[in-house]
Write an enzyme that holds these catalytic residues in place. Structure first.
Site, short mmCIF file in Angstrom:
data_model
loop_
_atom_site.label_atom_id
_atom_site.label_comp_id
_atom_site.label_asym_id
_atom_site.label_seq_id
_atom_site.Cartn_x
_atom_site.Cartn_y
_atom_site.Cartn_z
N GLU A 267 7.60 -4.87 -6.14
CA GLU A 267 7.16 -3.99 -5.07
C GLU A 267 7.90 -2.67 -5.31
OE1 GLU A 267 6.97 -1.99 -1.94
OE2 GLU A 267 7.92 -3.62 -0.78
N CYS A 301 8.59 2.51 1.59
CA CYS A 301 7.70 2.48 0.41
C CYS A 301 6.32 2.93 0.84
CB CYS A 301 7.59 1.08 -0.15
SG CYS A 301 9.16 0.41 -0.62
C1 UN1 Z 1 8.95 -1.15 2.38
O1 UN1 Z 1 9.01 0.05 2.60
O2 UN1 Z 1 9.49 -1.64 1.36
O3 UN1 Z 1 4.60 -1.42 6.14
C2 UN1 Z 1 8.33 -2.14 3.28
C3 UN1 Z 1 5.70 -0.99 6.50
C4 UN1 Z 1 6.78 -1.99 6.77
C5 UN1 Z 1 7.33 -2.54 5.50
C6 UN1 Z 1 7.66 -1.53 4.47
N1 UN1 Z 1 6.24 -3.07 7.58
O4 UN1 Z 1 5.94 0.20 6.63
#
Ligand code: UN1
Length: 514
Positions: A267, A301
């Site tokens: 990821e 992310c």
């Molecule tokens: C991440 O940034 O690694 O969708 C995960 C989202 C959160 C998870 C992000 N529920 O923004």
């Protein structure tokens, strides 16, 4: 808000000390052999506590304990495994507030986002409990008389989860709770920037494990990413490495694990775009873009890093967006009304500044923010102004993920052009379109539309629910974790053929009469 009080309060509430062991392997290791690191709060740049991290020697111990726990864990049925996760979920409910505080203090998330992080763990625990009674395989019709064919999913063994600072515990739980009901034992290597949160979570979880006499399937291994991460990636005893982090580090993990034919879930970076059509509900899309771009100070992310706006509404949209940016409160994330807290550290502030300089050199015009920020009384913290930059075209910097609240704005004439701009970056995690036009929405969701793992309509790129499979395409690495059928990645699939007859007919009509 007095942060020194909060520090003391949190350490006490979560049973943490001023010096903490960062290794848990069926008990806390008293003298880990690695470096001593400090957990620093980005809110004021001051120390929260000290952590004794591990090195190669501790790694061996953790692997051995983990393998032993796995041998015991596979004697539990999946619903029995689910029962442990149910108990853990309950314990997390009781600790939602104080764990939320440590997340907030160590990563700079706002109070609600800190608690949201723990809620995400509770949600995935519930999901895993249900799943523990639904792990299923297909049964296929056999071409042979009196034969049955089906597939089953068996545990992998010991797996490693390398998590990132921005979701310091929930992403671990997405992986670990699901892997646990499938039957794996999990080694957690948290980010060096968020080790105290990991220790606090492990204290709560291992208490449940111990009190209820379950095998110690959850272990913790803090230490440097290059050392511990490399050991895990190269070790055939670690059947799967789930890695959340940069594209650069993910490439090393991926190559190292692939050399030994291990499994990975990657990821990696996101560079998420939203298309704002002239047919959009304007106030909804403004709120969606603001949340997507500024929540968690742009350190998700899934953060919205690019918006592609229909030229017909461009001026109005950008003017209103600038207005929102001018009013948004940056500051102490524990304070009511503050929506944007600090970046994680000084290096992140440097990256923010240098990306803005690059964007300017590439023709960008800063429409809002653009500079580091200073917050009164918190001068040691790492604050920046949420920034909007108008770009003339896709340029090298707009193809990079800078973990900061920088939003690049592009203008488009046709939806095809908007989708082209949207898909022109190397990353492929999340995406969205704001429109009320069915044709536009469907095109965005078609094979000619968004090339990302997550596609949203009239909602932000950030803020996914746990029920769906989470992950992305291209440089994001292709992994899927969390909901849907992502559990299959934590298992090995076995195709089973059973002959319950008295003869042995062969497939494809082959004869072999002996
Ligand atoms: C991440 O940034 O690694 O969708 C995960 C989202 C959160 C998870 C992000 N529920 O923004």
């Amino acid at each position: 808000m007095d942060l020194s009080n909060l520090r003391g309060e949190i350490l006490k509430e979560l049973n943490l000390s001023s010096i903490n062991s960062g290794i848990y392997a069926s008990g806390w290791v008293k003298k880990p052999s690695g470096k001593i690191v400090q957990s620093i709060s980005p809110i004021d740049g001051k120390k929260i506590a000290t952590i004794l991290t591990g090195s190669k020697k501790d790694y061996e111990l953790v692997i051995q304990k983990s393998e032993k726990a796995f041998q015991q864990w596979v004697t539990f049925t999946p619903p029995q495994r689910g029962e442990l996760i149910r108990l853990i979920g309950n314990e997390l409910r009781d600790h939602k507030k104080n764990l939320g505080k440590i997340v907030s203090l160590e990563t700079g998330k706002t109070t609600v986002e800190g608690e949201g992080e723990i809620q995400e763990m509770i949600d995935i625990a519930d999901f895993a409990v249900g799943l523990s009674r639904q792990l299923h395989g297909l049964q296929m019709a056999s071409e042979r008389f009196e034969h049955r064919m089906y597939e089953q999913y068996l545990p992998l063994g010991v797996i490693g989860v390398i998590s990132s600072f921005n979701f310091p515990s929930s992403v671990w739980s997405w992986n670990s709770f699901i892997a646990a009901v499938v039957g794996d034992a999990v080694i957690w290597k948290p980010s060096s920037k968020a080790t105290l949160t990991a220790i606090a979570v492990m204290k709560i979880i291992t208490k449940v494990v111990k009190e209820n006499n379950y095998p110690e399937i959850f272990t913790l291994l803090t230490g440097s990413g290059s050392e511990i991460g490399n050991l895990m990636s190269a070790d055939p005893r670690v059947k799967l490495v789930s890695f959340t982090g940069s594209v650069k580090s993910g490439r090393v993990v991926s190559e190292t694990v692939a050399r030994r034919f291990g499994k990975t879930i990657l990821e990696l970076g996101g560079n998420n775009g939203s298309i704002v059509s002239s047919k959009a509900n304007l106030s909804l899309s403004l709120k969606g873009v603001a949340f997507g771009a500024m929540a968690t100070a742009g350190q998700r992310c899934t953060t919205t890093r690019r918006i592609i706006v229909d030229e017909k509404i461009y001026k109005e949209f950008v003017t209103k967006l600038k207005d929102i940016y001018s009013k948004v409160k940056v500051g102490n994330p524990r304070e009511n009304g503050v929506l944007v807290g600090p970046l994680i550290d000084g290096e992140a502030v440097k990256n923010f500044t240098s990306s803005i300089q690059k964007a300017k050199r590439e023709g960008g015009k800063v429409l809002a923010g653009g500079k580091p920020a200073s917050v009164k009384g918190l001068e040691g913290g790492f604050y920046v102004q949420p920034t909007v930059i108008e770009m003339p075209r896709v340029t090298p910097i707009t193809c990079e993920e800078t973990f900061a609240p920088i939003l690049y704005v592009f203008k488009y004439k046709t939806l095809d052009e908007a989708i082209r701009i949207h898909n022109s970056v190397p990353q492929g995690l999340s995406s969205s379109i704001y429109t009320t036009d069915l044709t536009e929405e469907e095109k965005f969701l078609s094979a000619l539309g968004s090339d990302c793992g997550l596609a949203n309509v009239n909602t932000a790129t950030a803020g996914a629910e746990i029920g769906g499979a989470f992950g992305g395409e291209k440089d994001t690495g292709g992994g899927r974790e969390s909901g849907s059928d992502a559990w299959k990645s934590y298992a090995r699939r076995q195709t089973v053929t059973i002959n319950w007859g008295k003869d042995i007919p062969l497939a494809q009509g082959v004869k072999f009469d002996v």
